[in-house]
Design a protein around this motif. Sequence first.
Motif, PDB file in Angstrom:
ATOM      1  N   MET A 193       6.661  14.233  18.108  1.00 13.98           N
ATOM      2  CA  MET A 193       7.183  13.460  16.996  1.00 13.98           C
ATOM      3  C   MET A 193       6.023  12.970  16.121  1.00 13.98           C
ATOM      4  O   MET A 193       5.038  12.454  16.600  1.00 13.98           O
ATOM      5  CB  MET A 193       7.971  12.270  17.540  1.00 13.98           C
ATOM      6  N   VAL A 194       6.146  13.120  14.816  1.00  9.94           N
ATOM      7  CA  VAL A 194       5.112  12.726  13.876  1.00  9.94           C
ATOM      8  C   VAL A 194       5.245  11.233  13.588  1.00  9.94           C
ATOM      9  O   VAL A 194       6.329  10.717  13.381  1.00  9.94           O
ATOM     10  CB  VAL A 194       5.238  13.541  12.563  1.00  9.94           C
ATOM     11  N   ASP A 195       4.128  10.528  13.578  1.00  4.72           N
ATOM     12  CA  ASP A 195       4.119   9.103  13.264  1.00  4.72           C
ATOM     13  C   ASP A 195       4.378   8.928  11.775  1.00  4.72           C
ATOM     14  O   ASP A 195       3.598   9.378  10.948  1.00  4.72           O
ATOM     15  CB  ASP A 195       2.762   8.510  13.649  1.00  4.72           C
ATOM     16  N   ALA A 196       5.470   8.251  11.412  1.00  4.08           N
ATOM     17  CA  ALA A 196       5.862   8.080  10.012  1.00  4.08           C
ATOM     18  C   ALA A 196       4.884   7.213   9.227  1.00  4.08           C
ATOM     19  O   ALA A 196       4.962   7.152   8.017  1.00  4.08           O
ATOM     20  CB  ALA A 196       7.264   7.493   9.943  1.00  4.08           C
ATOM     21  N   LYS A 197       3.969   6.538   9.903  1.00  7.01           N
ATOM     22  CA  LYS A 197       2.994   5.706   9.209  1.00  7.01           C
ATOM     23  C   LYS A 197       1.895   6.541   8.574  1.00  7.01           C
ATOM     24  O   LYS A 197       1.121   6.037   7.783  1.00  7.01           O
ATOM     25  CB  LYS A 197       2.376   4.691  10.172  1.00  7.01           C
ATOM     26  N   TYR A 198       1.780   7.795   8.941  1.00 10.87           N
ATOM     27  CA  TYR A 198       0.752   8.674   8.409  1.00 10.87           C
ATOM     28  C   TYR A 198       1.362   9.673   7.443  1.00 10.87           C
ATOM     29  O   TYR A 198       2.446  10.197   7.681  1.00 10.87           O
ATOM     30  CB  TYR A 198       0.049   9.454   9.523  1.00 10.87           C
ATOM     31  N   LEU A 199       0.660   9.942   6.337  1.00 14.25           N
ATOM     32  CA  LEU A 199       1.074  11.006   5.436  1.00 14.25           C
ATOM     33  C   LEU A 199       0.645  12.318   6.075  1.00 14.25           C
ATOM     34  O   LEU A 199      -0.429  12.419   6.646  1.00 14.25           O
ATOM     35  CB  LEU A 199       0.415  10.836   4.073  1.00 14.25           C
ATOM     36  N   ASN A 200       1.478  13.310   6.012  1.00 13.00           N
ATOM     37  CA  ASN A 200       1.150  14.581   6.644  1.00 13.00           C
ATOM     38  C   ASN A 200       1.797  15.726   5.882  1.00 13.00           C
ATOM     39  O   ASN A 200       1.580  15.861   4.712  1.00 13.00           O
ATOM     40  CB  ASN A 200       1.578  14.560   8.117  1.00 13.00           C
ATOM     41  N   HIS A 201       2.594  16.516   6.529  1.00 18.41           N
ATOM     42  CA  HIS A 201       3.258  17.673   5.938  1.00 18.41           C
ATOM     43  C   HIS A 201       2.222  18.600   5.319  1.00 18.41           C
ATOM     44  O   HIS A 201       1.272  18.977   5.974  1.00 18.41           O
ATOM     45  CB  HIS A 201       4.334  17.239   4.939  1.00 18.41           C
ATOM     46  N   THR A 210       2.569   7.785  -3.492  1.00 14.21           N
ATOM     47  CA  THR A 210       2.103   7.264  -4.782  1.00 14.21           C
ATOM     48  C   THR A 210       2.495   5.800  -4.944  1.00 14.21           C
ATOM     49  O   THR A 210       2.307   5.218  -5.998  1.00 14.21           O
ATOM     50  CB  THR A 210       2.683   8.094  -5.943  1.00 14.21           C
ATOM     51  N   ASP A 211       3.037   5.203  -3.885  1.00 13.71           N
ATOM     52  CA  ASP A 211       3.478   3.816  -3.936  1.00 13.71           C
ATOM     53  C   ASP A 211       3.129   3.128  -2.627  1.00 13.71           C
ATOM     54  O   ASP A 211       3.691   3.468  -1.577  1.00 13.71           O
ATOM     55  CB  ASP A 211       4.989   3.756  -4.161  1.00 13.71           C
ATOM     56  N   GLY A 212       2.192   2.207  -2.645  1.00 12.77           N
ATOM     57  CA  GLY A 212       1.824   1.492  -1.434  1.00 12.77           C
ATOM     58  C   GLY A 212       0.325   1.373  -1.284  1.00 12.77           C
ATOM     59  O   GLY A 212      -0.442   1.719  -2.176  1.00 12.77           O
ATOM     60  N   VAL A 213      -0.078   0.888  -0.129  1.00 17.24           N
ATOM     61  CA  VAL A 213      -1.489   0.720   0.194  1.00 17.24           C
ATOM     62  C   VAL A 213      -1.797   1.630   1.375  1.00 17.24           C
ATOM     63  O   VAL A 213      -1.042   1.686   2.347  1.00 17.24           O
ATOM     64  CB  VAL A 213      -1.792  -0.752   0.561  1.00 17.24           C
ATOM     65  N   PHE A 214      -2.918   2.335   1.292  1.00 20.40           N
ATOM     66  CA  PHE A 214      -3.261   3.329   2.300  1.00 20.40           C
ATOM     67  C   PHE A 214      -4.679   3.132   2.795  1.00 20.40           C
ATOM     68  O   PHE A 214      -5.525   2.583   2.104  1.00 20.40           O
ATOM     69  CB  PHE A 214      -3.113   4.739   1.718  1.00 20.40           C
ATOM     70  N   ARG A 215      -4.930   3.617   3.997  1.00 21.14           N
ATOM     71  CA  ARG A 215      -6.268   3.579   4.576  1.00 21.14           C
ATOM     72  C   ARG A 215      -6.555   4.959   5.162  1.00 21.14           C
ATOM     73  O   ARG A 215      -5.706   5.558   5.814  1.00 21.14           O
ATOM     74  CB  ARG A 215      -6.331   2.535   5.688  1.00 21.14           C
ATOM     75  N   LEU A 216      -7.765   5.444   4.948  1.00 21.88           N
ATOM     76  CA  LEU A 216      -8.188   6.676   5.583  1.00 21.88           C
ATOM     77  C   LEU A 216      -8.568   6.332   7.011  1.00 21.88           C
ATOM     78  O   LEU A 216      -9.425   5.497   7.258  1.00 21.88           O
ATOM     79  CB  LEU A 216      -9.380   7.280   4.840  1.00 21.88           C
ATOM     80  N   ASP A 217      -7.879   6.933   7.975  1.00 22.35           N
ATOM     81  CA  ASP A 217      -8.034   6.591   9.388  1.00 22.35           C
ATOM     82  C   ASP A 217      -8.277   7.864  10.186  1.00 22.35           C
ATOM     83  O   ASP A 217      -7.359   8.629  10.433  1.00 22.35           O
ATOM     84  CB  ASP A 217      -6.761   5.878   9.864  1.00 22.35           C
ATOM     85  N   LYS A 218      -9.547   8.116  10.539  1.00 21.56           N
ATOM     86  CA  LYS A 218      -9.924   9.297  11.323  1.00 21.56           C
ATOM     87  C   LYS A 218      -9.459  10.603  10.677  1.00 21.56           C
ATOM     88  O   LYS A 218      -8.894  11.480  11.321  1.00 21.56           O
ATOM     89  CB  LYS A 218      -9.380   9.171  12.745  1.00 21.56           C
ATOM     90  N   GLY A 219      -9.680  10.722   9.377  1.00 19.44           N
ATOM     91  CA  GLY A 219      -9.327  11.947   8.656  1.00 19.44           C
ATOM     92  C   GLY A 219      -7.872  12.051   8.274  1.00 19.44           C
ATOM     93  O   GLY A 219      -7.441  13.068   7.763  1.00 19.44           O
ATOM     94  N   ARG A 223      -3.210   6.747   6.336  1.00 24.61           N
ATOM     95  CA  ARG A 223      -2.245   5.870   6.981  1.00 24.61           C
ATOM     96  C   ARG A 223      -1.708   4.859   5.981  1.00 24.61           C
ATOM     97  O   ARG A 223      -2.476   4.190   5.279  1.00 24.61           O
ATOM     98  CB  ARG A 223      -2.901   5.115   8.143  1.00 24.61           C
ATOM     99  N   LYS A 224      -0.393   4.747   5.891  1.00 23.47           N
ATOM    100  CA  LYS A 224       0.238   3.784   5.006  1.00 23.47           C
ATOM    101  C   LYS A 224       0.218   2.420   5.683  1.00 23.47           C
ATOM    102  O   LYS A 224       0.695   2.271   6.803  1.00 23.47           O
ATOM    103  CB  LYS A 224       1.677   4.199   4.697  1.00 23.47           C
ATOM    104  N   ILE A 225      -0.364   1.421   4.995  1.00 24.39           N
ATOM    105  CA  ILE A 225      -0.462   0.087   5.589  1.00 24.39           C
ATOM    106  C   ILE A 225       0.298  -0.955   4.771  1.00 24.39           C
ATOM    107  O   ILE A 225       0.318  -2.123   5.144  1.00 24.39           O
ATOM    108  CB  ILE A 225      -1.933  -0.353   5.775  1.00 24.39           C
ATOM    109  N   GLY A 226       0.910  -0.579   3.700  1.00 26.47           N
ATOM    110  CA  GLY A 226       1.660  -1.544   2.906  1.00 26.47           C
ATOM    111  C   GLY A 226       2.530  -0.900   1.889  1.00 26.47           C
ATOM    112  O   GLY A 226       2.606   0.246   1.724  1.00 26.47           O
TER     113      GLY A 226
END
Length: 73
Positions: free
Chosen positions: A1-9, A58-67, A70-73
């Motif tokens: 299962m893919v963690d929805a907190k991370y952008l992927n696809h 394109t909407d929110g706050v993100f952090r680059l986390d180990k490549g 990750r959506k954080i807000g």
Amino acid sequence: MVDAKYLNHKLECPYCETIRLRIPEDVDPGTPISCEDCGQFLGIWDELLTDLEKQGGTDGVFRLDKGRIRKIG
């Protein structure tokens, strides 16, 4: 299962599992985009941008986390 907190696809490289895109300065919708780490083709810019928008990238706050992005807000 893919963690929805991370952008992927389409954004995540299926070969090295990072999100580091090689985007030229003169990018247009048909520009081929490759992984910056391993050089593999990921898709054309329009496909990748559409996928990013579908994931809310394109909407929110993100952090680059180990490549990975990750959506954080």
